[in-house]
Design an enzyme around this catalytic site. Structure first.
Site, mmCIF file in Angstrom:
data_model
loop_
_atom_site.group_PDB
_atom_site.id
_atom_site.type_symbol
_atom_site.label_atom_id
_atom_site.label_comp_id
_atom_site.label_asym_id
_atom_site.label_seq_id
_atom_site.Cartn_x
_atom_site.Cartn_y
_atom_site.Cartn_z
ATOM 1 N N ASP A 48 0.841 -1.201 0.000
ATOM 2 C CA ASP A 48 0.000 0.000 0.000
ATOM 3 C C ASP A 48 0.878 1.254 0.000
ATOM 4 O OD1 ASP A 48 -2.952 1.131 1.082
ATOM 5 O OD2 ASP A 48 -1.228 2.298 1.760
ATOM 6 N N TYR A 53 3.232 9.955 -0.649
ATOM 7 C CA TYR A 53 4.373 9.333 0.042
ATOM 8 C C TYR A 53 5.680 9.571 -0.707
ATOM 9 C CZ TYR A 53 0.768 6.550 2.527
ATOM 10 O OH TYR A 53 -0.326 6.131 3.247
ATOM 11 N N LYS A 78 -2.968 5.963 -3.819
ATOM 12 C CA LYS A 78 -4.010 6.920 -3.436
ATOM 13 C C LYS A 78 -3.807 8.256 -4.131
ATOM 14 C CE LYS A 78 -3.543 4.853 1.132
ATOM 15 N NZ LYS A 78 -2.097 4.572 1.101
ATOM 16 N N HIS A 111 -7.571 9.854 -1.066
ATOM 17 C CA HIS A 111 -6.801 9.839 0.181
ATOM 18 C C HIS A 111 -7.550 10.492 1.360
ATOM 19 C CE1 HIS A 111 -2.330 9.459 1.455
ATOM 20 N NE2 HIS A 111 -3.112 9.227 2.483
#
Length: 278
Positions: A48, A53, A78, A111
């Site tokens: 994930d 990120y 996401k 998200h």
């Protein structure tokens, strides 16, 4: 759920592993590549990540170098807040796909609802298109409360298949969990270990000692027995293996109740109603 390969069936028939690796705050480059490879070598099938990120490229590289056939893996990413909106969502998805070096993703999530922007319905229309076009096998949301879900479902063709939220013994979100069950939406936990904040809890320690397990393993087992998909994060190979070693014991109903009793509605992350960060 008997092993790390055990899956839950989403409401569209797609099989999603109960346990996966989360890579929030795992550094792009060598750190994320080695973490993902260690997880895949340990038997994990689910990874994930998220655009925000900043490590989708490393995740993609690790997948490519793992030697495991793509169809055996379950990859989630996401859409970040600043990209919400119909056209911007489609463009952001293509960018994620390119970074991951994949032809499709297994699960794509909004998200955060970002209610102040009020674009999640428009964004969801783009998600429905990506799903119909076969670019994603399942679509869902992250950090949506009941009222966000109700609002979204009222104007949607396709119901979210997953809702990934902050979930741990101090924030067990009982009412949201019941709502998701009723509507066939799979609940998934981020920050299942409360960012390490629960590892010294006395109740959990006693239960862990009884089973010869760590407190982290007891928490992850509690997630699974509550039928919540979970994605603990770690960068250490021995910890990645330990997090997956939760299929050889079972918590009694009394132990489950004791852990349920730790709830304080306490968040370590933002409240979704207030989160509007770009």
């Amino acid at each position: 759920m008997k092993s790390l390969q055990s899956t839950t069936r989403l409401h569209n028939g797609v099989e999603m592993p109960w346990l996966g690796l989360g890579v929030f705050k795992v550094e792009e480059g060598e750190e994320v590549i080695s973490s993902v490879k260690a997880a895949i070598e340990a038997g994990y099938k689910s990874i994930d990540t998220a655009a925000i990120y900043g490590n989708e490229e490393g995740v993609g590289k690790a997948i490519a170098e793992s030697g495991v056939p793509r169809e055996e893996l379950f990859i989630t990413t996401k859409l970040w807040n600043s990209e919400q909106g119909y056209e911007s969502t489609l463009a952001a998805f293509e960018e994620s796909l390119k970074k991951l070096q994949l032809d499709y993703v297994d699960l794509y999530l909004i998200h955060w609802p970002v209610p102040k922007k009020d674009k999640y319905k428009e964004t969801w229309k783009a998600f429905e298109k990506l799903y119909k076009d076969g670019k994603v096998r399942a679509i869902g949301v992250s950090n949506f409360k009941e009222h966000h879900l109700e609002d979204l479902i009222a104007d949607s063709e396709i119901k979210p298949m997953v809702n990934q939220v902050e979930y741990h013994p101090r924030l067990s979100q009982g009412s949201l969990h019941d709502y998701c069950k009723k509507h066939g939406i799979q609940l998934e936990a981020w920050s299942p270990l409360m960012q390490g904040g629960l590892l010294d809890d006395q109740v959990l320690k006693e239960i862990a000692d009884k089973h010869g397990k760590s407190t982290a393993q007891v928490i992850l087992r509690w997630d699974l027995q509550n039928e919540v998909v979970t994605i603990p994060k770690s960068t250490k190979p021995h910890r990645i293996k330990e997090n997956a070693d939760v299929f050889d014991f079972e918590l009694s109903s009394e132990e489950m109740e004791k852990i349920n009793g730790l709830n304080q509605d306490k968040r370590v992350g933002p409240d979704p109603d207030d989160m509007d960060r770009e």
